[in-house]
Design an enzyme around this catalytic site. Structure first.
Site, PDB file in Angstrom:
ATOM      1  CD  GLU A 261       0.827  55.159 -23.257  1.00  0.00           C
ATOM      2  OE1 GLU A 261       0.631  56.109 -23.233  1.00  0.00           O
ATOM      3  OE2 GLU A 261       1.370  53.997 -22.313  1.00  0.00           O
ATOM      4  CB  CYS A 295       2.234  62.597 -25.394  1.00  0.00           C
ATOM      5  SG  CYS A 295       3.212  61.617 -24.004  1.00  0.00           S
TER       6      CYS A 295
END
Length: 508
Positions: A261, A295
């Site tokens: 990720e 993110c």
């Protein structure tokens, strides 16, 4: 109060903790400071290879017991852990704010996410299903089973110091695995608090091996050592794209699994058919929430030229109203950047944007009045760009929003997809044709594509992750549990003959 039993007698933290057993390391000293005011929070030691090896051995031994415990019983452990988190929600949120610098309200939301994924995993523990598959051979049955994988290594980042671990840990536990956690050097207390509560929950569940989970403190060298160990069939790593490339290469070299990720350069398309009032609220939170250090933060705003100036005027007004300061105060919507390096990166990006033809519309300054001394507090930046230049194509982990304009939806989608990252995306439009186009195979190339909501704030029920440089991993909901298990295809012959597949004849 949360009893932090993982503290050593001298007030420092251990390098590694397995349940309530502390393994003291003689590795190099580490220091973490609070983004709020720069004060030192934790003195710790990096785990040595010897400590890591001892932890791994104990995790492997525990796995060999845990994999035989029925999955619903494993779910009972996660339920007990979720209950402990509920009891200490406020204290855990305060710890996140102290170490990560997030506002208290956002930290409470993160702890709630831990609670929610526990609930999800408990239900999942009764749904780890395979398939029955038609066999071409008479009196044969073919089926698929999913088995526990082994000790899993979780590497997490500072910005979600509890939730990202929980996405992985709760699913891995109900799937029958054990856990090693290498948290960010910035947030050791958050990791040790989670570990402590899990250890308490273990005491409430029968047939629960002692050494199910370990926190291993350390820097990049420790992370590199751990990822090289074949004892970890799965490495789940959250962080920067360069970090993810290194992890992927190391794990691939030993033919292990990586669940990555990584970065996101997330965009939102605003069309003439958008509800601009709705879009404004989504833009502001997506762009400045967690001070732009998610993110999934919104970094590119792609607006139709006919509504661009109206939206810019509204954004400047909204940005001017934002309260910035100590994240422990409920009156502030933005806290600090994580450290001085983040400020240097933000400064450099704003300067580069201006050199590439951008116009700074608002913000981009370091604040000193009304904020705690020693922290890095900034005003979020709005930058009008003439096109998608090099700096726009790069992710800067700071509250910078680049504004681009477009004429046709096809042009907007091309701009949207014209970066190497592919995590989260959104379109604001009341035109169903525009929405469906954006969500179609010809639209957004991201792992998350939204309509009339922002890019951040994903729910745990859906699989979370992205494509391209974002790494391709999927965590949390949907069928992400399959990452933490190995698949076995079984064929059972319940007849008296031995026919071969594809009609092959082999008679003795």
């Amino acid at each position: 109060m949360l009893n932090l039993q993982f503290l050593q007698d001298d007030g420092t933290f251990a390098a590694a903790v397995i349940d309530s057993d502390t393994l003291v390391s003689d590795g190099k000293p580490m220091l973490s400071t609070s983004p709020i005011d720069g004060r030192t929070q934790v003195h710790s030691q990096a785990a040595t290879p010897e400590v890591c090896d001892r932890v791994i051995a104990r995790l492997q031994a525990a796995f060999e017991q845990w994999r035989l415990v029925p999955a619903p019983k494993r779910g009972e452990l996660v339920r007990c852990f979720g209950d402990r988190v509920r009891e200490h929600k406020e204290e855990l949120a305060e710890l996140i704010t102290l170490e990560a610098g997030k506002t208290l309200q956002e930290s409470l939301g993160e702890v709630q996410e831990v609670i929610d994924i526990c609930d999800f995993a408990v239900g999942l523990s009764r749904q780890l299903h395979g398939l029955t598959i038609a066999s071409e051979r008479p009196q044969h049955r073919m089926m698929e089973q999913w088995h526990p994988l082994g000790p899993c290594l979780i590497i997490s980042a500072f910005n979600f110091p509890m939730a990202v671990w929980a996405w992985n840990a709760t699913l891995a536990l109900v799937c029958g695995n054990t856990l090693a956690w290498k948290p960010s050097e910035q947030t050791p207390q958050c990791a040790l608090a989670m570990q402590h509560l899990l250890a308490i929950a273990q005491r409430d569940v029968e047939d629960c091996p002692q050494d199910l989970s370990a926190v291993i403190l350390g820097d990049r060298e420790v992370g590199d050592y751990l990822t090289r160990q074949r004892a970890f069939p799965l490495v789940s790593a959250t962080g920067s794209i360069p970090m993810g490339r290194e992890v992927a290469q190391v794990v691939a070299a030993r033919l292990g699994r990586s669940l990555l990720e990584l970065g996101g350069n997330n965009a939102m398309v605003v069309t003439p058919a958008a509800d601009l009032s709705l879009a404004l609220r989504a833009i502001v939170f997506s762009a400045v929430g967690t001070t732009g250090q998610r993110c999934t933060s919104l970094r590119r705003l792609i607006v139709h030229h006919s509504v661009k100036q109206q939206l810019i005027d509204s954004l400047i007004k909204a940005y001017k109203s934002l309260s910035i300061g100590d994240p422990r105060s409920e009156h502030n919507l933005l806290g600090p950047l994580v450290n001085e390096q983040a400020w240097q990166a933000m400064q450099g990006a704003v300067k580069a944007a201006q050199q590439q033809g951008g116009k700074l519309l608002y913000g981009g300054e370091r604040l000193s009045d009304g904020v705690p001394y020693g922290g890095v507090y900034v005003s979020p930046a709005l930058v009008d760009m003439p096109g998608q230049t090099a700096i726009v194509e790069a992710e800067t982990f700071a509250p910078i929003l680049y504004i681009l304009s477009y004429d046709t939806l096809e042009e907007a989608i091309a701009l949207h997809n014209g970066v190497t990252q592919g995590l989260s995306s959104a379109i604001f439009s009341q035109d169903i044709g525009e929405v469906e186009t954006f969500l179609s195979a010809a639209g957004s190339d991201c792992g998350i594509a939204n309509a009339n909501i922002g890019t951040s704030g994903a729910e745990i029920g859906g699989a979370f992750g992205g494509e391209k440089d974002t790494g391709g991993g999927r965590e949390s909901g949907s069928d992400a549990w399959k990452n933490y298990m190995r698949r076995a295809t079984n064929t059972i012959n319940y007849g008296g003959d031995l026919p071969l597949a594809q009609g092959i004849q082999f008679d003795l």
